[in-house]
Design a protein around this motif. Structure first.
Motif, PDB file in Angstrom:
ATOM      1  N   PRO A 222      14.199 -11.990   9.650  1.00 17.44           N
ATOM      2  CA  PRO A 222      13.336 -11.667   8.510  1.00 17.44           C
ATOM      3  C   PRO A 222      12.059 -10.908   8.892  1.00 17.44           C
ATOM      4  O   PRO A 222      11.586 -10.954  10.028  1.00 17.44           O
ATOM      5  N   GLU A 223      11.513 -10.222   7.885  1.00 19.60           N
ATOM      6  CA  GLU A 223      10.190  -9.613   7.943  1.00 19.60           C
ATOM      7  C   GLU A 223       9.276 -10.350   6.980  1.00 19.60           C
ATOM      8  O   GLU A 223       9.715 -10.786   5.908  1.00 19.60           O
ATOM      9  N   LEU A 224       7.985 -10.459   7.352  1.00 23.95           N
ATOM     10  CA  LEU A 224       7.024 -11.197   6.532  1.00 23.95           C
ATOM     11  C   LEU A 224       5.815 -10.330   6.239  1.00 23.95           C
ATOM     12  O   LEU A 224       5.317  -9.611   7.118  1.00 23.95           O
ATOM     13  N   SER A 225       5.339 -10.373   4.987  1.00 24.04           N
ATOM     14  CA  SER A 225       4.058  -9.775   4.620  1.00 24.04           C
ATOM     15  C   SER A 225       3.270 -10.802   3.811  1.00 24.04           C
ATOM     16  O   SER A 225       3.858 -11.650   3.125  1.00 24.04           O
ATOM     17  N   ILE A 226       1.937 -10.721   3.909  1.00 22.05           N
ATOM     18  CA  ILE A 226       1.070 -11.691   3.237  1.00 22.05           C
ATOM     19  C   ILE A 226       0.031 -10.946   2.411  1.00 22.05           C
ATOM     20  O   ILE A 226      -0.663 -10.060   2.922  1.00 22.05           O
ATOM     21  N   GLU A 227      -0.066 -11.297   1.126  1.00 21.96           N
ATOM     22  CA  GLU A 227      -1.102 -10.774   0.250  1.00 21.96           C
ATOM     23  C   GLU A 227      -2.021 -11.906  -0.157  1.00 21.96           C
ATOM     24  O   GLU A 227      -1.562 -13.032  -0.405  1.00 21.96           O
ATOM     25  N   ALA A 228      -3.319 -11.609  -0.232  1.00 17.71           N
ATOM     26  CA  ALA A 228      -4.313 -12.631  -0.575  1.00 17.71           C
ATOM     27  C   ALA A 228      -5.257 -12.078  -1.636  1.00 17.71           C
ATOM     28  O   ALA A 228      -5.764 -10.958  -1.506  1.00 17.71           O
ATOM     29  N   THR A 231     -11.582 -14.620  -5.393  1.00 11.03           N
ATOM     30  CA  THR A 231     -12.281 -14.658  -6.669  1.00 11.03           C
ATOM     31  C   THR A 231     -12.835 -13.296  -7.045  1.00 11.03           C
ATOM     32  O   THR A 231     -12.875 -12.920  -8.224  1.00 11.03           O
ATOM     33  N   PHE A 232     -13.249 -12.540  -6.041  1.00 10.79           N
ATOM     34  CA  PHE A 232     -13.884 -11.255  -6.300  1.00 10.79           C
ATOM     35  C   PHE A 232     -12.998 -10.066  -5.914  1.00 10.79           C
ATOM     36  O   PHE A 232     -13.478  -8.953  -5.767  1.00 10.79           O
ATOM     37  N   GLY A 233     -11.704 -10.285  -5.715  1.00 11.43           N
ATOM     38  CA  GLY A 233     -10.801  -9.190  -5.407  1.00 11.43           C
ATOM     39  C   GLY A 233      -9.915  -9.470  -4.219  1.00 11.43           C
ATOM     40  O   GLY A 233      -9.778 -10.627  -3.774  1.00 11.43           O
ATOM     41  N   LYS A 234      -9.320  -8.410  -3.680  1.00 10.95           N
ATOM     42  CA  LYS A 234      -8.389  -8.530  -2.567  1.00 10.95           C
ATOM     43  C   LYS A 234      -9.072  -9.061  -1.312  1.00 10.95           C
ATOM     44  O   LYS A 234     -10.216  -8.745  -1.035  1.00 10.95           O
ATOM     45  N   VAL A 235      -8.303  -9.860  -0.544  1.00 10.34           N
ATOM     46  CA  VAL A 235      -8.735 -10.376   0.752  1.00 10.34           C
ATOM     47  C   VAL A 235      -7.723  -9.899   1.790  1.00 10.34           C
ATOM     48  O   VAL A 235      -6.532  -9.761   1.487  1.00 10.34           O
ATOM     49  N   ALA A 236      -8.186  -9.630   3.006  1.00  9.52           N
ATOM     50  CA  ALA A 236      -7.286  -9.156   4.056  1.00  9.52           C
ATOM     51  C   ALA A 236      -6.151 -10.134   4.280  1.00  9.52           C
ATOM     52  O   ALA A 236      -6.374 -11.325   4.497  1.00  9.52           O
ATOM     53  N   GLY A 237      -4.900  -9.643   4.237  1.00  7.70           N
ATOM     54  CA  GLY A 237      -3.723 -10.482   4.491  1.00  7.70           C
ATOM     55  C   GLY A 237      -3.060 -10.058   5.794  1.00  7.70           C
ATOM     56  O   GLY A 237      -3.700  -9.899   6.814  1.00  7.70           O
ATOM     57  N   ARG A 238      -1.729  -9.884   5.772  1.00  8.09           N
ATOM     58  CA  ARG A 238      -0.984  -9.394   6.925  1.00  8.09           C
ATOM     59  C   ARG A 238       0.038  -8.377   6.429  1.00  8.09           C
ATOM     60  O   ARG A 238       0.766  -8.645   5.465  1.00  8.09           O
ATOM     61  N   SER A 239       0.101  -7.229   7.090  1.00  7.92           N
ATOM     62  CA  SER A 239       1.103  -6.224   6.723  1.00  7.92           C
ATOM     63  C   SER A 239       2.487  -6.683   7.155  1.00  7.92           C
ATOM     64  O   SER A 239       2.634  -7.620   7.959  1.00  7.92           O
ATOM     65  N   ALA A 240       3.522  -6.036   6.641  1.00  7.03           N
ATOM     66  CA  ALA A 240       4.898  -6.428   6.935  1.00  7.03           C
ATOM     67  C   ALA A 240       5.194  -6.291   8.433  1.00  7.03           C
ATOM     68  O   ALA A 240       4.889  -5.266   9.044  1.00  7.03           O
ATOM     69  N   HIS A 241       5.773  -7.325   9.016  1.00  9.07           N
ATOM     70  CA  HIS A 241       6.136  -7.319  10.435  1.00  9.07           C
ATOM     71  C   HIS A 241       7.336  -8.229  10.645  1.00  9.07           C
ATOM     72  O   HIS A 241       7.542  -9.192   9.912  1.00  9.07           O
ATOM     73  N   THR A 242       8.133  -7.904  11.659  1.00  8.69           N
ATOM     74  CA  THR A 242       9.334  -8.684  11.952  1.00  8.69           C
ATOM     75  C   THR A 242       8.965  -9.982  12.646  1.00  8.69           C
ATOM     76  O   THR A 242       8.176  -9.988  13.594  1.00  8.69           O
ATOM     77  N   LEU A 243       9.542 -11.076  12.191  1.00  6.51           N
ATOM     78  CA  LEU A 243       9.276 -12.375  12.800  1.00  6.51           C
ATOM     79  C   LEU A 243      10.123 -12.548  14.060  1.00  6.51           C
ATOM     80  O   LEU A 243      11.254 -12.067  14.120  1.00  6.51           O
TER      81      LEU A 243
END
Length: 352
Positions: A222-228, A231-243
């Protein structure tokens, strides 16, 4: 019957021989200190590996066995046992079922019967389909390579998809496992879920814990990406990468992901998206508060003080209301008797 060949050189790849909870883990080569004096690997395939310009081609090396066929058929392949030492070695061979450990490593079940209630018992799946015939025990002379044929008998009615297994070679407690990637013909279903998402730690030391469950019938990388979203907008997550795991059919693995972009003070909604070849896609969600301990402590103390002040004010108002009610109950124009206590006499020690 194994075929013996004299070795002209050593240095054959030794696949993982480490043991974990009674199971041999199959994967990367071990350290040189773990060298038992012999190696086990698939016999080089019929394909060719490209060489430098002007050099002859050689049979392609194979890191594992790959076999595919319909249910009810017999598949065949060959194992190479190379004795690189100056003494004879006696190696015992067996087939074993494969599974994922809790952290996603590829492991095989032990040969000994499992204790009551232990799910990691001897082969009952694809490992039991592997047979070496009369070559279960092989004597390999010094500086000799033995080529051992084996068969995989796929039972009639075997379900389609991947059936993880391994060939395990053992001598004096030392085990070397070679993975068998076995696929039975039929519809392939790639499906997984993301479960138990949570956040641990705070700030740049935060990690995101989650569980992946393979709900299909094929192994998934699998590949995983993280969006966060804060309260005040987007927060740094993780771009798509292979586990760095391969989740086998029907298995669940517990993983964690570093999150250096976690905020210091915010409420964040997380969305984990996992994809895999074959069209598998799943999402998991969680929310978390990030509040520094210093601010939390001062805020708590302030709220506690404010609560105490409010309670004291309410008590004073209540007392005033009670006193006002007593005054209203007395007869009009009469004085309320003085309830002060009688004066105390001074004690001097002399009789009165």
């Amino acid at each position: 019957m194994p075929v013996l060949h004299t070795l002209r050189r050593a240095g054959v790849l030794l696949l993982a021989a480490a043991a974990l909870h009674g199971a041999a883990v199959v994967g990367a080569p071990p350290a040189a200190a773990d060298e038992p004096g012999w190696t086990a690997e698939p016999v080089a395939g019929t394909g060719v590996a490209p060489k430098a310009s002007g050099a002859a081609n050689a049979p392609a090396a194979r890191p594992y066995f790959y076999l595919a066929g319909a249910s009810g058929t017999v598949l065949e392949d060959r194992l190479s046992l190379a004795n690189t030492s100056d003494q004879e070695h006696t190696v015992t061979l067996r087939g074993a079922d494969a599974y994922n450990t809790a952290d996603g490593a590829f492991a095989v079940r032990p040969a000994a019967p499992a204790a009551a209630g232990d799910p990691q018992g001897p082969a009952t799946g694809a490992g039991s389909w592997i047979s070496f015939g009369a070559s279960t025990t092989v004597k390999v002379p010094a500086h000799t390579r033995a080529v051992v044929p084996f068969a995989v008998t796929v039972p009639p009615g075997a379900p389609p998809g991947d059936h993880p297994a391994a060939v395990v070679a053992t001598e004096a407690g030392h085990e070397v496992g070679v993975r068998v990637h076995l696929r039975v013909d039929g519809p392939a279903l790639a499906a997984l879920t993301v479960e138990d998402v949570s956040v641990r730690g705070e700030g740049a030391a935060s990690t995101i814990a989650y569980t992946l469950v393979n709900r299909g019938n094929v192994a998934l990388a699998p590949e995983l990406s993280i969006e966060a979203e804060g309260t005040f907008g987007k927060v740094a997550g993780r771009s798509a990468h292979t586990l760095p795991v391969e989740v086998l059919p029907g298995q669940r693995v517990e993983l964690s992901e570093p999150w250096p972009g976690a905020p210091v003070f915010d409420r964040v909604a997380l969305t984990l998206t996992v994809t895999a070849p074959g069209g598998a896609r799943a999402t998991g969600r969680a929310s978390a508060w990030f509040l520094p301990w210093g601010i939390a402590g001062r805020t708590g103390a302030g709220l506690l003080g404010l609560g105490g002040t409010a309670a004291a004010a309410l008590l004073l108002v209540r007392k005033r209301r009670i006193r006002g009610a007593d005054d209203a109950a007395a007869p009009h124009g009469s004085a309320v008797p003085d309830q002060s206590p009688a004066p105390e006499h001074e004690l001097t020690g002399a009789p009165r």
